[in-house]
Design an enzyme around this catalytic site. Structure first.
Site, PDB file in Angstrom:
ATOM      1  N   GLU A 198      -5.504   6.405  -4.439  1.00 10.57           N
ATOM      2  CA  GLU A 198      -6.065   6.461  -5.791  1.00 10.57           C
ATOM      3  C   GLU A 198      -6.605   5.064  -6.070  1.00 10.57           C
ATOM      4  OE1 GLU A 198      -6.810   5.854  -9.177  1.00 10.57           O
ATOM      5  OE2 GLU A 198      -4.780   6.253  -9.914  1.00 10.57           O
ATOM      6  N   CYS A 237      -7.986   2.233 -14.079  1.00  8.35           N
ATOM      7  CA  CYS A 237      -8.851   2.580 -12.951  1.00  8.35           C
ATOM      8  C   CYS A 237     -10.007   3.485 -13.380  1.00  8.35           C
ATOM      9  CB  CYS A 237      -8.049   3.215 -11.840  1.00  8.35           C
ATOM     10  SG  CYS A 237      -6.946   4.518 -12.395  1.00  8.35           S
ATOM     11  N   GLU A 286     -16.352  -2.989 -10.039  1.00  9.09           N
ATOM     12  CA  GLU A 286     -15.181  -2.800 -10.904  1.00  9.09           C
ATOM     13  C   GLU A 286     -14.714  -4.183 -11.361  1.00  9.09           C
ATOM     14  OE1 GLU A 286     -11.222  -1.501  -9.271  1.00  9.09           O
ATOM     15  OE2 GLU A 286     -11.370  -0.029 -10.882  1.00  9.09           O
ATOM     16  N   LYS A 308       6.985  -0.152  -2.981  1.00  9.50           N
ATOM     17  CA  LYS A 308       6.652  -1.578  -3.093  1.00  9.50           C
ATOM     18  C   LYS A 308       5.875  -1.739  -4.401  1.00  9.50           C
ATOM     19  CE  LYS A 308       3.931  -4.562  -2.470  1.00  9.50           C
ATOM     20  NZ  LYS A 308       3.502  -5.425  -3.595  1.00  9.50           N
TER      21      LYS A 308
HETATM   22  P1  NAI Z   1      -4.393  -4.606  -4.945  1.00  4.62           P
HETATM   23  O1  NAI Z   1      -5.016  -3.299  -4.623  1.00  4.62           O
HETATM   24  O2  NAI Z   1      -4.490  -5.679  -3.933  1.00  4.62           O
HETATM   25  O3  NAI Z   1      -2.829  -4.364  -5.287  1.00  4.62           O
HETATM   26  C1  NAI Z   1      -2.254  -3.094  -5.531  1.00  4.62           C
HETATM   27  C2  NAI Z   1      -0.966  -2.984  -4.722  1.00  4.62           C
HETATM   28  O4  NAI Z   1      -1.249  -3.083  -3.337  1.00  4.62           O
HETATM   29  C3  NAI Z   1       0.043  -4.081  -5.016  1.00  4.62           C
HETATM   30  O5  NAI Z   1       1.346  -3.558  -4.955  1.00  4.62           O
HETATM   31  C4  NAI Z   1      -0.187  -5.036  -3.870  1.00  4.62           C
HETATM   32  O6  NAI Z   1       0.939  -5.840  -3.598  1.00  4.62           O
HETATM   33  C5  NAI Z   1      -0.463  -4.087  -2.732  1.00  4.62           C
HETATM   34  N1  NAI Z   1      -1.191  -4.669  -1.602  1.00  4.62           N
HETATM   35  C6  NAI Z   1      -2.093  -5.681  -1.623  1.00  4.62           C
HETATM   36  N2  NAI Z   1      -2.557  -5.923  -0.383  1.00  4.62           N
HETATM   37  C7  NAI Z   1      -1.953  -5.039   0.442  1.00  4.62           C
HETATM   38  C8  NAI Z   1      -2.039  -4.773   1.833  1.00  4.62           C
HETATM   39  N3  NAI Z   1      -2.836  -5.484   2.644  1.00  4.62           N
HETATM   40  N4  NAI Z   1      -1.277  -3.782   2.342  1.00  4.62           N
HETATM   41  C9  NAI Z   1      -0.484  -3.047   1.557  1.00  4.62           C
HETATM   42  N5  NAI Z   1      -0.362  -3.254   0.225  1.00  4.62           N
HETATM   43  C10 NAI Z   1      -1.089  -4.238  -0.325  1.00  4.62           C
HETATM   44  O7  NAI Z   1      -5.004  -5.089  -6.320  1.00  4.62           O
HETATM   45  P2  NAI Z   1      -4.852  -6.523  -7.031  1.00  4.62           P
HETATM   46  O8  NAI Z   1      -4.994  -7.604  -6.008  1.00  4.62           O
HETATM   47  O9  NAI Z   1      -3.619  -6.518  -7.831  1.00  4.62           O
HETATM   48  O10 NAI Z   1      -6.112  -6.528  -8.008  1.00  4.62           O
HETATM   49  C11 NAI Z   1      -7.414  -6.820  -7.528  1.00  4.62           C
HETATM   50  C12 NAI Z   1      -8.419  -5.850  -8.097  1.00  4.62           C
HETATM   51  O11 NAI Z   1      -8.131  -4.537  -7.654  1.00  4.62           O
HETATM   52  C13 NAI Z   1      -8.427  -5.737  -9.601  1.00  4.62           C
HETATM   53  O12 NAI Z   1      -9.185  -6.719 -10.189  1.00  4.62           O
HETATM   54  C14 NAI Z   1      -9.006  -4.353  -9.804  1.00  4.62           C
HETATM   55  O13 NAI Z   1     -10.408  -4.396  -9.733  1.00  4.62           O
HETATM   56  C15 NAI Z   1      -8.481  -3.579  -8.634  1.00  4.62           C
HETATM   57  N6  NAI Z   1      -7.306  -2.778  -8.991  1.00  4.62           N
HETATM   58  C16 NAI Z   1      -7.498  -1.453  -9.223  1.00  4.62           C
HETATM   59  C17 NAI Z   1      -6.441  -0.670  -9.606  1.00  4.62           C
HETATM   60  C18 NAI Z   1      -6.644   0.772  -9.877  1.00  4.62           C
HETATM   61  O14 NAI Z   1      -5.750   1.432 -10.412  1.00  4.62           O
HETATM   62  N7  NAI Z   1      -7.773   1.336  -9.520  1.00  4.62           N
HETATM   63  C19 NAI Z   1      -5.086  -1.215  -9.797  1.00  4.62           C
HETATM   64  C20 NAI Z   1      -4.988  -2.614  -9.480  1.00  4.62           C
HETATM   65  C21 NAI Z   1      -6.074  -3.341  -9.109  1.00  4.62           C
END
Ligand code: NAI
Ligand code: MG
Length: 499
Positions: free
Chosen positions: A267, A301, A402, A192
């Site tokens: 991660e 990250c 973050e 996904k």
């Molecule tokens: P997110 O963690 O919500 O999204 C990452 C992935 O998880 C996407 O594919 C999303 O569709 C999926 N996802 C979201 N909610 C889910 C759920 N309940 N169950 C299963 N999958 C789910 O991150 P988002 O909303 O894009 O960004 C928000 C914040 O998260 C950012 O501002 C940043 O601080 C952090 N982030 C950190 C990352 C990292 O590599 N450490 C990468 C992306 C975001």
């Protein structure tokens, strides 16, 4: 002329404005409900594609496809040599079409083309690394001490159906990292991608089929996290989730996994300390500290966002980092000169500019940036200036949360401080940087820092053969390195009475 034009990079058909379907059981198909969502370029707002939007029904179909593909052994019992041949062909395709892949990422999530193209060695290297590992998997024979004659050995077997959920900040790298390791273990996959950047996942899925991967072994279902992602995380027929993203979503996934106790690797986020001593090579440390946090507009990250600087050089050093930030060229990622692109979405823009306000309200000083950029064409996109907050104290939110934008929180330290305790005073533990010429201090810190990677006189170096992952709330499991594939293996012990 843009860099894309100068290099004659074709715009991928995945960004031609048309409908892009999901990949299930070797076929590109529409969502059962017929839904789509828009993919837009965060630098210009231009429409790139209408992407098929999966929900729980589509996830059910994709999981059933991956289940069949796993259970009938079309991949898991294929000879390792043949699996390696297919994954090597995939690596060749990633190599020969990397410009198209990189450009698609640039269009979809904004990162400069110089940077996405610069990931070529890593992308191809990862694909080849995981291809190579397929013929290196092995169990072991173990001497036991029980009375009688017993021969014991282990079988290392693929876990089964893997749900891979990836974010938008490094789309093609995240895809190859997760899918490559799961495939080399013999697992099948439902991936996904993030709703902000789904297109390269579909292109790479197509390239896997072209390389000869059997139908159903990798399925790609775009859709919203709370819908398609959540359906995958709680699915009773998924054996493992491999997730990269925010800590909050990682926690939600872990809760959802409890239903069938599926295996989970996470991660997650970070707030990594980057520590500069006065004896460091400052000519390297200034750009090193700046880009540790500004690269990819801070959407990394392991970004080094808590910059601890020796008080004796603090003012001068932090001003030089701020000046470095002011000198960076910000714009459309397709332009050759662009060093930083936009942030990925309105949500990220709101989050980052929100922290500009939070930092000011907390009493931090804005040395550079701290604003959205709206001159000329920048107004069409989500551009923010590289930002340095100085006079930050450990307890401020800009030093703890973050932000995921190009924001450095600069904090002075004295020789009398317990610097290791301060550096470790975070719920995260993903990366850490240290700039010094004192080799004893470097090793002492490397051991004392509670994080999965420590970079000394460098930052954010990554290699397919070197493990990467978190301590504490930055998650668990390691990606990269020969052990990565073990995350996707179950160990079975076999006992044979031989007397
Ligand atoms: P997110 O963690 O919500 O999204 C990452 C992935 O998880 C996407 O594919 C999303 O569709 C999926 N996802 C979201 N909610 C889910 C759920 N309940 N169950 C299963 N999958 C789910 O991150 P988002 O909303 O894009 O960004 C928000 C914040 O998260 C950012 O501002 C940043 O601080 C952090 N982030 C950190 C990352 C990292 O590599 N450490 C990468 C992306 C975001
Ligand atoms: Mg989200």
């Amino acid at each position: 002329m843009t860099m894309q034009e100068r290099l004659s990079i074709p715009t991928s058909s995945y960004a031609d404005g048309g409908v892009k379907r999901m990949l299930i059981d070797g076929q590109f198909i529409e969502a059962v409900a017929g839904a789509t969502f828009e993919s837009r370029n965060p630098a210009t707002g231009a429409l790139l594609a209408h992407v098929a939007e999966g929900d729980g029904t589509d996830i059910d179909r994709a999981v059933a496809s991956a289940r069949r593909a796993f259970d009938d052994g079309r991949w898991s019992r294929m000879k390792p040599f043949d699996r390696q041949t297919i994954l090597s062909r995939f690596a060749d395709l990633v190599e020969s079409r990397h410009e198209e892949i990189a450009c698609l990422d640039t269009l979809d999530m904004g990162s400069p083309l110089v940077r996405t193209l610069g990931n070529r060695r890593r992308a191809v290297g990862m694909a080849r690394f995981y291809a190579g590992l397929t013929t290196a998997l092995r169990g072991e024979t173990i001497d036991n001490s029980i009375p009688g004659e017993f021969f014991t050995y282990t079988l290392h077997e693929p876990v089964g159906v893997v749900g891979a959920i990836i974010p938008w900040n490094n789309p093609h790298i995240a895809f190859i990292w997760k899918v490559g390791a799961a495939l080399s273990a013999g697992c099948t996959v439902v991936l996904k991608p993030a709703e902000e950047a789904s297109l390269t996942a579909l292109l790479l899925g197509e390239m896997l089929l072209e390389a000869g991967l059997p139908a159903g072994v990798v399925n790609v279902v775009p859709g919203r996290g709370e819908v398609a992602g959540a359906a995958l995380a709680q699915h009773p027929d998924v054996d493992q989730i491999a997730f990269t993203g925010s800590t909050a979503t990682g926690q939600a996934i872990l809760r959802a996994s409890a239903g069938n106790l599926k295996k989970v690797t996470l991660e997650l986020g970070g707030k990594s300390p980057n520590i500069v001593f006065s004896d460091a090579d400052l000519e390297r440390a200034v750009p090193g500290a700046a880009m540790a946090a500004f690269v990819n507009s801070g959407q990394v990250c392991s970004a080094g966002t808590r910059l601890f600087v020796d008080r004796s050089i603090y003012e001068e050093f932090v001003e030089r980092v701020a000046e470095f930030g002011r000198s960076l060229l910000i714009g459309n990622g397709l332009d050759e000169e662009t060093q930083l692109g936009p942030v990925v979405s309105q949500a990220q823009l709101d989050r980052v500019t929100g922290y500009f306000t939070i930092g000011r309200d907390e009493g931090a000083t804005v040395l550079s940036g701290g604003v959205r950029l709206v001159e000329g064409e920048l107004a069409q996109g989500y551009f923010v200036a590289p930002t340095v907050f100085s006079n930050v104290r450990d307890e401020m939110r800009v030093a703890r949360d973050e932000i995921f934008g190009p924001v450095i929180s600069a904090i002075p330290f004295d020789g009398s401080d317990d610097l290791i305790a301060r550096a470790n005073a975070t719920t995260f533990g993903l990366g850490a940087g240290l700039w010094t010429r004192d080799i004893g201090r470097a090793h002492t810190f490397a051991r004392a820092i509670r994080s999965g990677s420590v970079w000394i006189n460098c930052y954010n170096q990554m290699d397919p053969a070197v493990p990467f992952g978190g301590y504490k709330m930055s998650g668990y499991g390691r990606e990269g390195g020969v052990r990565h594939v073990e995350e996707f293996l179950n160990i079975k012990s076999v006992w044979i009475r031989t007397d």
